[in-house]
Design an enzyme around this catalytic site. Structure first.
Site, mmCIF file in Angstrom:
data_model
loop_
_atom_site.group_PDB
_atom_site.id
_atom_site.type_symbol
_atom_site.label_atom_id
_atom_site.label_comp_id
_atom_site.label_asym_id
_atom_site.label_seq_id
_atom_site.Cartn_x
_atom_site.Cartn_y
_atom_site.Cartn_z
ATOM 1 N N LYS A 50 0.836 -1.208 0.000
ATOM 2 C CA LYS A 50 0.000 0.000 0.000
ATOM 3 C C LYS A 50 0.864 1.249 0.000
ATOM 4 O O LYS A 50 0.626 2.188 -0.764
ATOM 5 C CB LYS A 50 -0.922 0.006 1.227
ATOM 6 C CG LYS A 50 -2.061 -1.009 1.130
ATOM 7 C CD LYS A 50 -2.820 -1.185 2.439
ATOM 8 C CE LYS A 50 -3.820 -2.326 2.303
ATOM 9 N NZ LYS A 50 -4.586 -2.588 3.524
ATOM 10 N N GLN A 94 -4.604 -1.097 9.734
ATOM 11 C CA GLN A 94 -4.539 -2.434 9.145
ATOM 12 C C GLN A 94 -5.139 -3.464 10.093
ATOM 13 O O GLN A 94 -4.837 -3.488 11.287
ATOM 14 C CB GLN A 94 -3.072 -2.772 8.823
ATOM 15 C CG GLN A 94 -2.871 -4.089 8.111
ATOM 16 C CD GLN A 94 -3.356 -4.083 6.658
ATOM 17 O OE1 GLN A 94 -3.602 -3.023 6.079
ATOM 18 N NE2 GLN A 94 -3.487 -5.251 6.074
ATOM 19 N N ASP A 117 -10.884 3.348 4.258
ATOM 20 C CA ASP A 117 -11.321 1.949 4.211
ATOM 21 C C ASP A 117 -12.849 1.847 4.084
ATOM 22 O O ASP A 117 -13.370 0.789 3.737
ATOM 23 C CB ASP A 117 -10.954 1.241 5.535
ATOM 24 C CG ASP A 117 -9.723 0.364 5.419
ATOM 25 O OD1 ASP A 117 -9.449 -0.136 4.314
ATOM 26 O OD2 ASP A 117 -9.061 0.163 6.459
HETATM 27 N N1 LIG Z 1 -7.833 -1.974 7.309
HETATM 28 C C1 LIG Z 1 -7.623 -2.885 6.376
HETATM 29 N N2 LIG Z 1 -7.922 -2.586 5.104
HETATM 30 C C2 LIG Z 1 -7.719 -3.507 4.119
HETATM 31 O O1 LIG Z 1 -8.009 -3.238 2.935
HETATM 32 C C3 LIG Z 1 -7.142 -4.773 4.471
HETATM 33 C C4 LIG Z 1 -6.859 -5.019 5.801
HETATM 34 N N3 LIG Z 1 -7.113 -4.066 6.743
HETATM 35 N N4 LIG Z 1 -6.347 -6.205 6.180
HETATM 36 C C5 LIG Z 1 -6.037 -7.245 5.244
HETATM 37 C C6 LIG Z 1 -6.861 -7.139 4.002
HETATM 38 C C7 LIG Z 1 -6.280 -7.854 2.813
HETATM 39 N N5 LIG Z 1 -6.013 -6.818 1.821
HETATM 40 C C8 LIG Z 1 -5.356 -7.047 0.625
HETATM 41 C C9 LIG Z 1 -4.888 -6.039 -0.172
HETATM 42 C C10 LIG Z 1 -4.186 -6.308 -1.331
HETATM 43 C C11 LIG Z 1 -3.950 -7.595 -1.717
HETATM 44 C C12 LIG Z 1 -3.153 -7.865 -2.938
HETATM 45 O O2 LIG Z 1 -2.626 -6.962 -3.566
HETATM 46 N N6 LIG Z 1 -2.990 -9.138 -3.320
HETATM 47 C C13 LIG Z 1 -2.208 -9.527 -4.481
HETATM 48 C C14 LIG Z 1 -1.066 -10.447 -4.152
HETATM 49 C C15 LIG Z 1 -0.684 -10.609 -2.710
HETATM 50 C C16 LIG Z 1 0.269 -11.744 -2.444
HETATM 51 O O3 LIG Z 1 0.821 -12.345 -3.379
HETATM 52 O O4 LIG Z 1 0.441 -12.053 -1.247
HETATM 53 C C17 LIG Z 1 -3.092 -10.242 -5.475
HETATM 54 O O5 LIG Z 1 -4.146 -10.750 -5.070
HETATM 55 O O6 LIG Z 1 -2.704 -10.326 -6.612
HETATM 56 C C18 LIG Z 1 -4.451 -8.627 -0.958
HETATM 57 C C19 LIG Z 1 -5.145 -8.341 0.201
HETATM 58 C C20 LIG Z 1 -6.353 -5.625 2.330
HETATM 59 N N7 LIG Z 1 -6.871 -5.746 3.549
#
Ligand SMILES: Nc1nc(=O)c2c([nH]1)NC[C@@H]1CN(c3ccc(C(=O)N[C@@H](CCC(=O)O)C(=O)O)cc3)C=[N+]21
Ligand SMILES: [Mg+2]
Length: 308
Positions: A50, A94, A117
């Site tokens: 992020k 987070q 968020d």
């Molecule tokens: N307050 C809060 N806000 C959130 O938005 C939040 C959170 N907490 N806690 C955890 C979850 C999870 N999350 C992700 C964001 C990006 C990917 C992402 O970019 N994933 C990539 C690859 C990731 C990898 O390879 O590990 C993909 O799917 O291609 C995944 C998961 C946001 N979250």
């Protein structure tokens, strides 16, 4: 039939490039602060991506690190400081938070105007009521992907599998705002496979690896996989059996490379929207503007008698 891939990595990159262009033209840099408590390995990775994406697009981004054993009161004071800081447009705490901290209390401490968020009950309530506000990033990203696939949502049968506060519920609200016919399925639902088979748009957000089987997918359906399940080998897998579902779907998102990158792009989008609303008095749009992206001209001629 083999489904076309909805490439969230590419769409997310394009959205971020567009945001970077807009930010370059601004007389200020939108400020994003991500608060991370402890060293949860997934959170370390997500928060880093992020921050990197925000800096690349020209945001003033900082990560605030607090120790795993931080007092809840210290975290609340940190948030109060960010609420009061005029350079800060967006605040993200987070998740997950350590067990000794009341996460709901923390989310409710964030100024709703800086709640990028969209997790504050004020923003959740505004979305449910169809009022302008900040919209949760993951469902907002899904709406962008549906627009990318050219899906006409008006009147379409949409099924949301999962009723979480951060994905399923806001997802259903956005689909409804785009005039889809929305069914929500959850742990107490009966005939889940049969309900899924009726879906023209199927959004899976349950957190159960490969739960959605190939024969749950109607021919040509649009399948959006929000699941991020870690396999024993460390690789990610979604809530959908991708290989099998691809034989039925018209469009499908991969994991990784589907919804995840859209979540980050929409975090940056929300941060710009929050900054413009706070600093330039540009009003927020209902549904973050994304449900309207699906509106067709005939919608403005009104609904049938007695139906709203
Ligand atoms: N307050 C809060 N806000 C959130 O938005 C939040 C959170 N907490 N806690 C955890 C979850 C999870 N999350 C992700 C964001 C990006 C990917 C992402 O970019 N994933 C990539 C690859 C990731 C990898 O390879 O590990 C993909 O799917 O291609 C995944 C998961 C946001 N979250
Ligand atoms: Mg299977």
């Amino acid at each position: 039939m083999t489904a076309q891939i909805l490439d969230g990595k590419a769409v997310g990159a394009r959205i971020r490039a567009g945001l970077a262009d807009r930010i370059m033209a601004l007389p200020f840099r939108p400020g994003l602060r991500v608060v991370r408590v402890g060293e949860d390995p997934a959170s370390v990775v997500y928060v880093r991506s992020k921050d990197r994406a925000a800096k690349e697009a020209g945001y003033d981004s900082e990560t605030i690190l607090l120790p795993e054993d931080v007092a809840e009161s210290t975290l609340l004071e940190t948030i109060a400081g960010l609420n009061a800081d005029p350079a800060v447009d967006g605040i993200l705490v987070q998740l997950p938070l350590p067990k000794h901290i009341d996460a709901q209390k923390v989310l409710e401490a964030v100024d709703p105007a800086k709640d990028v968020d969209g997790f504050h009950p004020v923003n959740a309530g505004r979305l449910a009521a169809g009022l302008p506000g900040l919209v949760p990033c993951t469902p907002k990203g899904v709406m962008h992907l549906l627009a990318e696939a050219g899906v006409k949502l008006s009147g379409a049968r949409a099924v949301v599998l999962g009723r979480s506060a951060i994905v399923g519920r806001p997802m259903a609200a956005l689909l409804l705002a785009a005039d889809a016919t929305v069914t929500m399925l959850h742990s107490r639902s009966r005939d889940i496979a049969a309900e899924c088979r009726r879906a023209e748009v199927l959004v899976a957000a349950v957190g159960r690896a490969n739960m959605v089987q190939g024969d749950w997918v109607a021919p040509g359906a649009v399948v959006i996989d929000v699941g991020i399940n870690r396999k024993p080998d460390g690789k990610l897998t979604g809530d959908v059996d991708f290989e099998a579902a691809s034989q039925h779907a018209g469009w499908i998102t991969p994991v990784p490379g589907g919804v995840g990158p859209m979540t980050i792009a929409c975090l940056l989008e929300n941060t710009l929207e929050a900054a413009l609303a706070r600093r330039a008095r540009v009003p927020l749009e209902p549904n973050g503007g994304v449900a309207e992206a699906h509106a067709t001209p005939e919608q403005s001629y009104g609904h049938g008698p007695g139906l709203a």
